[in-house]
Design an enzyme around this catalytic site. Structure first.
Site, PDB file in Angstrom:
ATOM      1  N   HIS A 105       0.599  -1.257  -0.098  1.00  0.00           N
ATOM      2  CA  HIS A 105      -0.130   0.192  -0.009  1.00  0.00           C
ATOM      3  C   HIS A 105       0.892   1.214   0.199  1.00  0.00           C
ATOM      4  CE1 HIS A 105      -2.209  -2.960   2.478  1.00  0.00           C
ATOM      5  NE2 HIS A 105      -3.500  -2.499   2.150  1.00  0.00           N
ATOM      6  N   ASP A 108       2.410   1.963   3.347  1.00  0.00           N
ATOM      7  CA  ASP A 108       3.363   1.098   4.167  1.00  0.00           C
ATOM      8  C   ASP A 108       4.828   1.436   3.728  1.00  0.00           C
ATOM      9  OD1 ASP A 108       1.214  -0.754   4.156  1.00  0.00           O
ATOM     10  OD2 ASP A 108       1.562  -1.629   2.354  1.00  0.00           O
ATOM     11  N   GLU A 272      -9.338 -13.895   0.160  1.00  0.00           N
ATOM     12  CA  GLU A 272      -8.339 -14.019   1.315  1.00  0.00           C
ATOM     13  C   GLU A 272      -8.994 -15.203   2.173  1.00  0.00           C
ATOM     14  OE1 GLU A 272      -6.543 -10.604   3.084  1.00  0.00           O
ATOM     15  OE2 GLU A 272      -6.692 -11.735   5.085  1.00  0.00           O
ATOM     16  N   HIS A 275     -10.735 -13.956   5.084  1.00  0.00           N
ATOM     17  CA  HIS A 275     -12.077 -13.373   5.039  1.00  0.00           C
ATOM     18  C   HIS A 275     -13.065 -14.170   4.677  1.00  0.00           C
ATOM     19  CE1 HIS A 275      -9.616  -9.442   3.761  1.00  0.00           C
ATOM     20  NE2 HIS A 275      -9.049  -9.778   4.808  1.00  0.00           N
ATOM     21  N   ASP A 300      -4.927 -14.060  -1.242  1.00  0.00           N
ATOM     22  CA  ASP A 300      -4.380 -13.575  -0.053  1.00  0.00           C
ATOM     23  C   ASP A 300      -4.161 -14.918   0.939  1.00  0.00           C
ATOM     24  OD1 ASP A 300      -3.698 -11.129  -0.690  1.00  0.00           O
ATOM     25  OD2 ASP A 300      -4.609 -10.017   0.541  1.00  0.00           O
ATOM     26  N   ASP A 311     -10.092 -10.773  12.206  1.00  0.00           N
ATOM     27  CA  ASP A 311      -9.142 -11.073  11.171  1.00  0.00           C
ATOM     28  C   ASP A 311      -7.639 -11.268  11.793  1.00  0.00           C
ATOM     29  OD1 ASP A 311      -8.120 -11.467   8.797  1.00  0.00           O
ATOM     30  OD2 ASP A 311      -8.309  -9.515   8.137  1.00  0.00           O
ATOM     31  N   ASP A 313      -5.016 -12.872  10.621  1.00  0.00           N
ATOM     32  CA  ASP A 313      -3.946 -12.927   9.797  1.00  0.00           C
ATOM     33  C   ASP A 313      -2.745 -13.375   9.996  1.00  0.00           C
ATOM     34  OD1 ASP A 313      -5.218 -11.327   7.586  1.00  0.00           O
ATOM     35  OD2 ASP A 313      -4.473  -9.461   8.581  1.00  0.00           O
ATOM     36  N   ASP A 343      -0.710 -12.521   3.046  1.00  0.00           N
ATOM     37  CA  ASP A 343      -1.341 -11.259   3.740  1.00  0.00           C
ATOM     38  C   ASP A 343      -1.383 -11.961   5.175  1.00  0.00           C
ATOM     39  OD1 ASP A 343      -2.342  -9.243   4.676  1.00  0.00           O
ATOM     40  OD2 ASP A 343      -4.044  -9.184   3.235  1.00  0.00           O
TER      41      ASP A 343
END
Ligand code: XUL
Ligand code: CO
Length: 441
Positions: A105, A108, A272, A275, A300, A311, A313, A343
């Site tokens: 992004h 980032d 993802e 998700h 992802d 989430d 991750d 991700d």
């Protein structure tokens, strides 16, 4: 190129399943041929810049746990020097791992400026750094994206904000990020609906907001074509978090949204694992549905805690589940412009530079095992054989006539009476099929 962050660690090599070296691949052998293609070209691994290099290890109850040379110290403001140090460490890690891609992004990779123009020029400055490092290392950009959710200006959404100035700011940000993605030869551009959703209907007009989102996406697609960006535009569905109701709930919802705005041939999905779980689906469900609807793009890869409801991750480690996911990826014909983006973030107690490598090594090894199991199931027609048999009746002339629209409801009804059709149920053989899968994983 050494940033010094990873010390004297040597590039990670494939050493085979028996190796006890924590800094070696046991299953991921980039050059091994699977179904006629290098494993690296099937999996197309990418490292997520945000989780590995920007996230400080905080949770709702405590702040930063990681100490990184590129983090601003308490009381210090993040500078471009920090951002460049971060880039050095990031590209060192990509090279050590041999991951062919990365994703980022805007937020980032560069500190936010005091104006839009300053943020944009800082992004250009980092893009110069990335361009040089990409040339030197051969690492490529899987996708770029804009962070339209962290800054407070986006607290009520970006494209779906009640304030048209926020819509405009978001549009300018996405334009800039597509420009940079194109410049860095990114293969996709992702739009995850960060805060495109709502907290309460008491202050929200859903029809208006989803209409704004449609307009936004149409402008993005139009711009992509005008500048000749060849990458795929991807929407990443997620059902909740950060807003209570996210508009891009899951693959089915995104497909409906794309149809509503006539964009189903222009935009695909980045699915993802975590998700999918939050949406009450399995990962393979989301993959299979996207493939069936013709909008499968990229994944992802991570894993979500099955109990928490948020989430998490985490790095993936459930090989049987991943085999079923890669089965769907292979079944869909594999990745075209997409790939496997991790991700995933470390747990906040995993402080050491080595932890970053070990997490990715484990994730890549699990993906490799999943891919190989999936490939064998495909090659043996282990699941497609029984599936074909289950639907074999649809090959008959009458069934084909129904499907192609040559029969009316009355004609079908007449035939049921005339031919005295009384269907006999057949076993779905679920346990048998589960046992077959178990032989491969
Ligand atoms: C958030 C998430 C994002 C997107 C990119 O849950 O997955 O990191 O992948 O914005
Ligand atoms: Co994601």
């Amino acid at each position: 190129m050494s940033s010094g962050f990873f010390g004297d660690i040597k590039p990670i090599r494939y050493e085979g399943p028996e190796s006890e070296n924590p800094l070696a691949y046991r299953h991921y052998d980039a050059d091994e041929i699977v179904m006629g293609k290098r494993m690296a070209d099937h999996l197309r691994f990418a490292v997520a810049y945000w989780h590995s290099f920007t996230w400080p290890g905080g949770d709702p109850f405590g702040g930063q746990t990681f100490e990184r040379p590129w983090f601003a110290r308490p009381g210090e403001v993040e500078t471009m020097e920090h951002a460049k140090l971060k880039a050095d460490a990031a590209f060192e890690m990509f090279s050590l791992l041999g991951t062919p891609y990365f994703c980022f992004h805007d937020a980032d990779v560069r500190p936010e400026g005091t104006t839009f123009a300053e943020s944009a020029s800082r992004l250009d400055e980092i893009a110069d750094v990335f361009e040089a490092k990409m040339k030197e290392t051969g690492v490529k950009l899987l996708w770029g994206t804009a962070n339209l959710f962290s800054h407070r200006r986006f607290m009520a959404g970006a494209a779906t904000n009640p304030d048209p100035d926020v819509f405009a700011y978001a549009a300018a940000t996405v334009k800039k990020c597509i420009d940079v993605t194109k410049r860095l030869k990114g293969e996709n551009y992702v739009l995850w609906g960060g805060r495109e959703g709502y907290e309460t209907l008491l202050n929200t007009d859903i029809g208006r907001e989803t209409g704004q989102a449609g307009r936004f996406l149409s402008m993005v697609v139009d711009y992509k074509h005008r500048i000749g960006f060849k990458g795929t535009i991807l929407i990443e569905p997620k059902p909740q978090e950060p807003t209570k109701h996210q508009y891009d709930y899951d693959v089915a919802t995104v497909y409906g949204f794309l149809k509503r705005f006539g964009l189903e041939n222009e935009v695909k999905v980045n699915i993802e694992q975590g998700h999918a779980i939050l949406a009450g689906h399995t990962f393979e469900h989301e993959l299979a549905l996207a493939a069936a609807l013709g909008i499968f793009g990229s994944i992802d890869m991570n894993r979500n805690d099955y109990q928490s409801g948020w989430d998490t991750d985490q790095f993936p480690n459930n090989v049987p589940e991943m085999a079923l996911a890669y089965y769907q990826v292979l079944h869909a014909g594999g990745f075209k412009t997409g790939g496997t983006n991790f991700d995933a973030k470390l747990r906040r107690q995993s402080l050491d530079p080595q932890d970053l490598l070990i997490a990715h090594i484990g994730g890549m090894d699990c993906c490799a095992r999943g891919l190989k199991a999936a490939a064998r199931m495909i090659e043996d027609k282990a699941l497609s054989g029984p599936l074909e048999k289950r639907y074999a009746g649809w090959k008959s002339t009458e069934a084909q006539a129904i499907l192609s629209g040559k029969r009316t409801l009355e004609e079908v009804a007449e035939r049921v009476v005339r031919e005295k059709i009384e269907p006999q149920p057949k076993s779905g053989r679920q346990e048998h099929l589960e046992n077959i899968v178990n032989r491969y994983v």
